[in-house]
Design an enzyme around this catalytic site. Structure first.
Site, short mmCIF file in Angstrom:
data_model
loop_
_atom_site.label_atom_id
_atom_site.label_comp_id
_atom_site.label_asym_id
_atom_site.label_seq_id
_atom_site.Cartn_x
_atom_site.Cartn_y
_atom_site.Cartn_z
CG HIS A 1 -1.96 -0.99 1.33
ND1 HIS A 1 -2.14 -1.80 2.43
CD2 HIS A 1 -2.94 -1.34 0.45
CE1 HIS A 1 -3.19 -2.59 2.22
NE2 HIS A 1 -3.68 -2.34 1.03
NE ARG B 1 -3.19 -7.72 -4.15
CZ ARG B 1 -3.85 -8.48 -3.30
NH1 ARG B 1 -3.21 -8.98 -2.26
NH2 ARG B 1 -5.12 -8.74 -3.46
CB SER C 1 -4.25 -6.72 4.80
OG SER C 1 -3.88 -5.52 4.18
CE LYS D 1 -11.18 -7.05 2.15
NZ LYS D 1 -9.89 -6.50 1.70
N1 COA Z 1 0.13 -4.15 -1.96
C1 COA Z 1 -0.20 -5.12 -1.11
N2 COA Z 1 -1.45 -5.53 -0.91
C2 COA Z 1 -2.40 -4.93 -1.60
C3 COA Z 1 -2.14 -3.91 -2.51
C4 COA Z 1 -0.82 -3.52 -2.69
N3 COA Z 1 -0.47 -2.56 -3.54
N4 COA Z 1 -3.30 -3.52 -3.06
C5 COA Z 1 -4.24 -4.28 -2.51
N5 COA Z 1 -3.69 -5.12 -1.64
C6 COA Z 1 -4.38 -6.16 -0.87
C7 COA Z 1 -4.64 -5.74 0.53
O1 COA Z 1 -3.59 -6.13 1.36
C8 COA Z 1 -5.94 -6.46 0.83
O2 COA Z 1 -5.70 -7.78 1.19
P1 COA Z 1 -6.83 -8.67 1.92
O3 COA Z 1 -7.89 -8.95 0.93
O4 COA Z 1 -6.07 -9.85 2.33
O5 COA Z 1 -7.35 -7.86 3.09
C9 COA Z 1 -6.65 -6.44 -0.51
O6 COA Z 1 -5.63 -6.40 -1.48
C10 COA Z 1 -7.48 -5.23 -0.72
O7 COA Z 1 -7.60 -4.50 0.45
P2 COA Z 1 -7.43 -2.96 0.57
O8 COA Z 1 -6.34 -2.48 -0.31
O9 COA Z 1 -7.32 -2.65 2.00
O10 COA Z 1 -8.77 -2.44 -0.04
P3 COA Z 1 -10.21 -3.12 -0.07
O11 COA Z 1 -10.33 -3.89 -1.33
O12 COA Z 1 -10.51 -3.79 1.20
O13 COA Z 1 -11.07 -1.79 -0.19
C11 COA Z 1 -13.03 -0.50 -0.56
C12 COA Z 1 -12.37 -1.86 -0.60
C13 COA Z 1 -12.91 0.17 0.78
C14 COA Z 1 -12.41 0.41 -1.62
C15 COA Z 1 -14.50 -0.79 -0.91
O14 COA Z 1 -15.01 -1.77 -0.04
C16 COA Z 1 -15.35 0.45 -0.76
O15 COA Z 1 -15.30 1.34 -1.61
N6 COA Z 1 -16.14 0.52 0.34
C17 COA Z 1 -17.00 1.65 0.66
C18 COA Z 1 -18.46 1.39 0.19
C19 COA Z 1 -18.52 1.51 -1.31
O16 COA Z 1 -18.39 2.59 -1.87
N7 COA Z 1 -18.74 0.35 -1.97
C20 COA Z 1 -18.68 0.26 -3.43
C21 COA Z 1 -19.94 0.64 -4.13
S1 COA Z 1 -21.36 -0.32 -3.69
#
Ligand code: COA
Length: 160
Positions: free
Chosen positions: A17, A90, A128, A41
């Protein structure tokens, strides 16, 4: 002033990140790291803890602020007058979820664009949840997260 938001759950923030945040900060004047409380989550760290870990991790990166948010990502972006959302990709497995999210966001807010940055290859296999899993089993995680995040994970799992 060009601003982008970088939304995520960040449970916890990883070096992957941070690599995305650093590279995005070279493309925009300001990056708002948006920490979601509604990401569907179940999190290990509270929203307050996730925001605090990100603040510490990004304190030396110019133009970066961290904010927690509830509700839709696109509404949060609108609130700050931002029309760019950064996401990291990724591996090919990320694409399906990210495409769905980007298209849903586009439908909800046609004026907001999603911009994808390819994750640095060194971090393409970390997540994560994998880091939480390794930490829970006392695996070495120091190369994947900043020291204060490693400490917080060890305290969560192995506090006596
Ligand atoms: N390096 C390492 N890991 C990465 C990464 C990177 N560059 N990019 C993503 N990841 C991993 C994270 O570690 C995480 O791993 P996990 O699945 O084991 O937890 C996963 O990829 C993604 O997590 P994160 O980057 O924290 O983002 P997310 O996908 O959980 O985020 C939101 C999702 C918050 C963007 C999304 O749920 C959201 O927009 N929520 C708000 C409500 C909304 O608007 N919903 C959409 C419309 S209905």
């Amino acid at each position: 002033m060009k601003t982008a938001i970088y939304p995520g759950t960040f449970d916890p923030v990883t070096n992957g990140h941070l690599d995305i945040i650093k590279r995005a900060s070279g493309l925009f004047d300001e990056i708002i790291v948006a920490v979601a409380s509604d990401s569907q989550k179940e999190t290990l760290f509270s929203i307050k803890e996730r925001v605090a870990m990100l603040e510490e991790a990004t304190k030396d990166i110019e133009g970066v602020t961290v904010k927690g948010f509830k509700g839709l990502t696109v509404e949060f972006a609108r609130q700050y007058g931002v029309n760019a959302v950064i996401r990291g990709l990724r591996v090919s497995g990320d694409f399906e979820f990210e495409l769905q999210l980007a298209l849903m966001n586009k439908k909800l807010a046609p004026d907001i664009e999603t911009i994808f940055l390819m994750t640095k290859s060194d971090y393409s296999y970390i997540s994560s949840s994998a880091i939480r899993w390794a930490a829970s089993l006392e695996g070495k995680i120091s190369e994947f997260v900043p020291p204060h995040v490693e400490k917080a994970l060890l305290e969560k799992y192995h506090q006596s």
